[in-house]
Scaffold this active site. Structure first.
Site, PDB file in Angstrom:
ATOM      1  N   GLU A 222       8.690  -4.671  -3.263  1.00  0.00           N
ATOM      2  CA  GLU A 222       9.535  -5.441  -2.347  1.00  0.00           C
ATOM      3  C   GLU A 222      10.266  -6.523  -3.154  1.00  0.00           C
ATOM      4  OE1 GLU A 222       6.738  -6.804   0.586  1.00  0.00           O
ATOM      5  OE2 GLU A 222       6.775  -4.919   1.706  1.00  0.00           O
ATOM      6  N   GLU A 342       5.711   1.986   3.551  1.00  0.00           N
ATOM      7  CA  GLU A 342       4.691   1.183   4.229  1.00  0.00           C
ATOM      8  C   GLU A 342       5.057   1.070   5.698  1.00  0.00           C
ATOM      9  OE1 GLU A 342       3.872  -2.645   2.592  1.00  0.00           O
ATOM     10  OE2 GLU A 342       3.717  -1.914   0.522  1.00  0.00           O
TER      11      GLU A 342
END
Length: 412
Positions: A222, A342
């Site tokens: 991320e 995710e």
């Protein structure tokens, strides 16, 4: 399995890979082919050289020839869209190899309270029907400093051991870099981040070069401006541009290691791997034919991720529908597959609500051939983000109805 011989040219930037080792070369006698690596400088030199410089050019080519090494391609050249369609439902080994510690070494795996990973744990997940295992790994605390950025051998060995638990079962395995803050996406930090990212992925890709198409590399987790006002809102233009740049650095580093890595499918995120419109629309993909877009989407936020949010789903399909439609518009319709690396809805003592949500979310994603990978941090109780699915200490599934919903709605 058809085998091809790749002759790959390693330039000076691969000094670290050379130190790490070149892998095994088979002698099965495959057909030899030549694939030109992305050496823009050499291409430009050849196109502009004048006739009186031929002697110097020949000398340069002779020197480069001495640096050539051969690596075998031992895996199928699978189009990323076809590969992703073969994926059904996935599971993350969260808060484990991605755990960080003040001390380098394999003990970091248990630094956040989770037990050491075993073959039995991975077998239990795969035996339920999961055919994608994502293995988040934090590397920064296991590396030396500039300019070598060498990875602690014991850490690399342990990562490979865990990868093999899943890879040996024939499922898809995703390896990434996780919880890193050194690749802060700013212009000021861009060059330093690129240098370390190149060194890290050169080492990882070299170690795993002989693995087949079931192994996928994910360049960053991320990537975002941690601790700033734009950390989670889709970022600013600078941040999005630098993430795009670092994605290209990652792809180039992997490809340059040769062999299977020249055609391995790779996952690249946008800013923060965010599912926001701003972040997704800001993605500029690297120049490559084997890419998959990585997105994280705990949605709708108030139900799935917000600890202070609601425990009822309320049939709130709007955000899920919008996300799938946007991913189709931006990527799928253009032949670029997507993996939701995710996702999840945390436990709020609401398994029935989570079952309804999972049935809709995973089924909707399946309509678009988007596999979803559950984030499992092995947390079940308390006020935190409780995404546990497999209790790794007891080797049980505390939420059997949720587990069933995930598997059945994925088409397994």
């Amino acid at each position: 399995m058809k085998k091809k011989m790749l002759t790959i040219l390693l330039c000076g930037v691969l000094a670290i890979a050379g130190l790490a080792g070149c892998g095994n070369i088979s002698s099965d006698g495959p057909t030899a082919i030549i694939v030109q690596p992305p050496l823009q400088q050499a291409t430009e030199q050849q196109s502009t050289v004048e006739s009186e410089e031929n002697g110097a050019l020949e000398e340069t080519e002779s020197t480069q020839e001495e640096e050539m090494q051969e690596f075998e391609i031992t895996m199928r050249d699978v189009a990323p869209m076809d590969m992703v369609k073969d994926m059904k439902i996935g599971w993350n080994l969260g808060n484990t190899l991605d755990a960080t510690s003040s001390k380098a070494g394999v003990s970091a795996e248990t630094a956040w309270g989770n037990p050491r990973t075993t073959q039995e744990m991975i077998d239990m997940i795969i035996d339920q029907g999961f055919n994608v295992i994502r293995i988040p790994v934090s590397w920064g605390g296991q590396m030396s400093g500039a300019p070598s950025y060498n990875i602690l051998p014991a850490w690399m060995d342990r990562v490979q051991e865990v990868v093999d638990y899943a890879y040996g079962r024939g499922v898809y395995v995703i390896v990434n870099i996780h919880h890193e803050d050194w690749h802060f996406p700013s212009e000021e930090n861009k060059d330093a981040a690129a240098e370390q990212l190149n060194a890290l992925w050169t080492a990882i890709a070299t170690r795993f070069r002989d693995y087949d198409e079931h192994l996928i590399f994910e360049g960053m987790n991320e990537p975002r401006k941690i601790g700033t006002s734009v950390e989670w809102n889709g970022g600013d233009q600078e941040g999005r541009d630098v993430v795009n740049y670092l994605d290209q650095v990652f792809v180039d580093a992997v490809r340059a290691t040769g062999g299977n890595n020249t055609i391995r499918n790779l996952m690249v995120p946008g800013y923060a791997a965010s599912s926001s419109d701003t972040a997704l629309k800001g993605i500029v993909l690297p120049q490559d034919d084997h890419l998959i877009v990585s997105v994280h989407a705990y949605t709708p936020y108030d139900f799935a991720l917000n600890t202070a949010g609601r425990s009822t789903w309320d049939n709130d399909t709007r955000d899920i529908d919008h996300l799938m439609e946007l991913l189709d518009e931006l990527f799928l319709s253009k032949g670029v597959p997507v993996i939701i690396g995710e996702f999840g809805a945390m436990n709020k003592n609401n398994e029935d609500e989570r079952v309804q949500w999972a049935n809709y979310y995973v089924s909707k994603a399946r309509e678009y051939s988007i596999p979803c990978i559950w984030w499992d941090n092995n947390a079940f109780e308390g006020d935190g983000e409780n995404f546990g699915l497999l209790d790794r200490r007891e080797l049980t599934f505390p939420y059997p109805d949720l587990l069933k919903a995930l598997i059945e709605s994925s088409g397994q």
